[in-house]
Design an enzyme around this catalytic site. Sequence first.
Site, PDB file in Angstrom:
ATOM      1  NE  ARG A  44      13.085 -10.111   5.879  1.00  0.00           N
ATOM      2  CZ  ARG A  44      11.823  -9.932   6.452  1.00  0.00           C
ATOM      3  NH1 ARG A  44      10.938  -9.055   6.001  1.00  0.00           N
ATOM      4  NH2 ARG A  44      11.458 -10.409   7.663  1.00  0.00           N
ATOM      5  CB  SER A  80       8.526  -6.643   4.023  1.00  0.00           C
ATOM      6  OG  SER A  80       7.248  -6.857   5.237  1.00  0.00           O
ATOM      7  CD  GLU A 106       3.324  -4.660  -6.449  1.00  0.00           C
ATOM      8  OE1 GLU A 106       2.405  -4.555  -7.276  1.00  0.00           O
ATOM      9  OE2 GLU A 106       3.232  -4.797  -5.331  1.00  0.00           O
ATOM     10  CG  PHE A 128       3.721  -8.687  -4.730  1.00  0.00           C
ATOM     11  CD1 PHE A 128       2.812  -9.890  -5.349  1.00  0.00           C
ATOM     12  CD2 PHE A 128       3.877  -8.158  -3.564  1.00  0.00           C
ATOM     13  CE1 PHE A 128       2.346 -10.530  -4.036  1.00  0.00           C
ATOM     14  CE2 PHE A 128       3.176  -8.899  -2.376  1.00  0.00           C
ATOM     15  CZ  PHE A 128       2.306 -10.012  -2.771  1.00  0.00           C
ATOM     16  CG  HIS A 166       9.136 -11.468   1.587  1.00  0.00           C
ATOM     17  ND1 HIS A 166       9.961 -10.472   1.833  1.00  0.00           N
ATOM     18  CD2 HIS A 166       8.275 -11.898   2.620  1.00  0.00           C
ATOM     19  CE1 HIS A 166       9.776  -9.982   3.087  1.00  0.00           C
ATOM     20  NE2 HIS A 166       8.685 -10.947   3.587  1.00  0.00           N
ATOM     21  CG  ASP A 173       4.318 -14.771   3.989  1.00  0.00           C
ATOM     22  OD1 ASP A 173       3.597 -14.799   5.341  1.00  0.00           O
ATOM     23  OD2 ASP A 173       5.168 -13.799   3.927  1.00  0.00           O
ATOM     24  CD  GLN A 178       2.067 -12.689  -0.076  1.00  0.00           C
ATOM     25  OE1 GLN A 178       2.451 -11.992   0.171  1.00  0.00           O
ATOM     26  NE2 GLN A 178       0.872 -13.090  -0.726  1.00  0.00           N
ATOM     27  NE  ARG A 206       8.660 -13.862   6.594  1.00  0.00           N
ATOM     28  CZ  ARG A 206       7.513 -14.204   6.813  1.00  0.00           C
ATOM     29  NH1 ARG A 206       7.012 -14.990   6.168  1.00  0.00           N
ATOM     30  NH2 ARG A 206       6.782 -13.950   7.944  1.00  0.00           N
TER      31      ARG A 206
END
Length: 324
Positions: A10, A36, A57, A82, A108, A116, A120, A166
């Site tokens: 990321r 993030s 989203e 998401f 992520h 998380d 997630q 991540r």
Amino acid sequence: MGRKMGKATRDAFGEALADAGSDERIVVVDGDVGNSTKTEAFGKKYPERFFNTGIDESNMVGIAAGLAANGKTAVASSFAVFLAANAYDQIRMSVALPHVNVKLVGSHAGVSIGEDGPSQMAIEDIALTTALGGFTVIVPSDEFSTRALTKEMLQMAGPVFFRTGRPKTPIIYDDKQEFEIGRANLLREGNDVTIIANGHMVARALDAAEKLAEQNINARVIDMHTVKPLDREALESAARETRGIVVCEEHLAHGGLGSAVAMALAQIHPVPMRFVNLGDKYAESGKGEELMDVYGLSVDNIVQAASELAEQHELRMTDMPTAR
């Protein structure tokens, strides 16, 4: 083994996106998680082309599609779960169906995000996005592959899903390595078995190959960074030149890289196969590296799968009738 750790994919994506921002066609929309997803680096350099849509989203995808329909290269970024799950109808209707130039970047991904927790963790995102007509799906393995493939993604036309993670990842490549979307990278030669992996599993596949060498099993390792379209030429070579194929991915068993490879090889050249993945269950919260091991994604899981293939081949050869 003992590979030097690099940046998270990321982070590398965020840097590459900011570097590419001098192209005024590029616009970025983010679901209020730019710190993030790492799109915030682009936003700081080019605030007039960065839009924070908030935690929405579906709306974000619609905005990106509208920008793309007006000639922009639109990057829409959020957590992969998401993005792929919450906005799937909008992705299908506004991006895939009209085939507009939207790059969906989901961060992520996988169980490696750790504490998380399962809400997630995107572990079905590859199945969802490869199912979309006309989509390209990319899963880079380290910071260098991420930078190079981000650049390639931004230069190509059409919708893309680009998966990032991540945690920091081991360094596999350097800045001289060339990448082409749809063309796999051969990382290690071998003629006994082939290990095909992408994302965080590539480093583990290389470590597994070193362990297998101690058992006199010579493993070929392929980084299949593009899940769609697959490199069918690399698959055919692996199928014809080695005894079987192990596919490794940080994803549920159905609909991911393993499913895509198996379908392709059923058409090209069927061979014995094994699959190292998350199976058919969601993970719990915990430390990322520990979750990878607990849920079947360890180096030893890959070694066991490859060893079984090699043993199966030997038994098959032993059982063959002797020519008279």
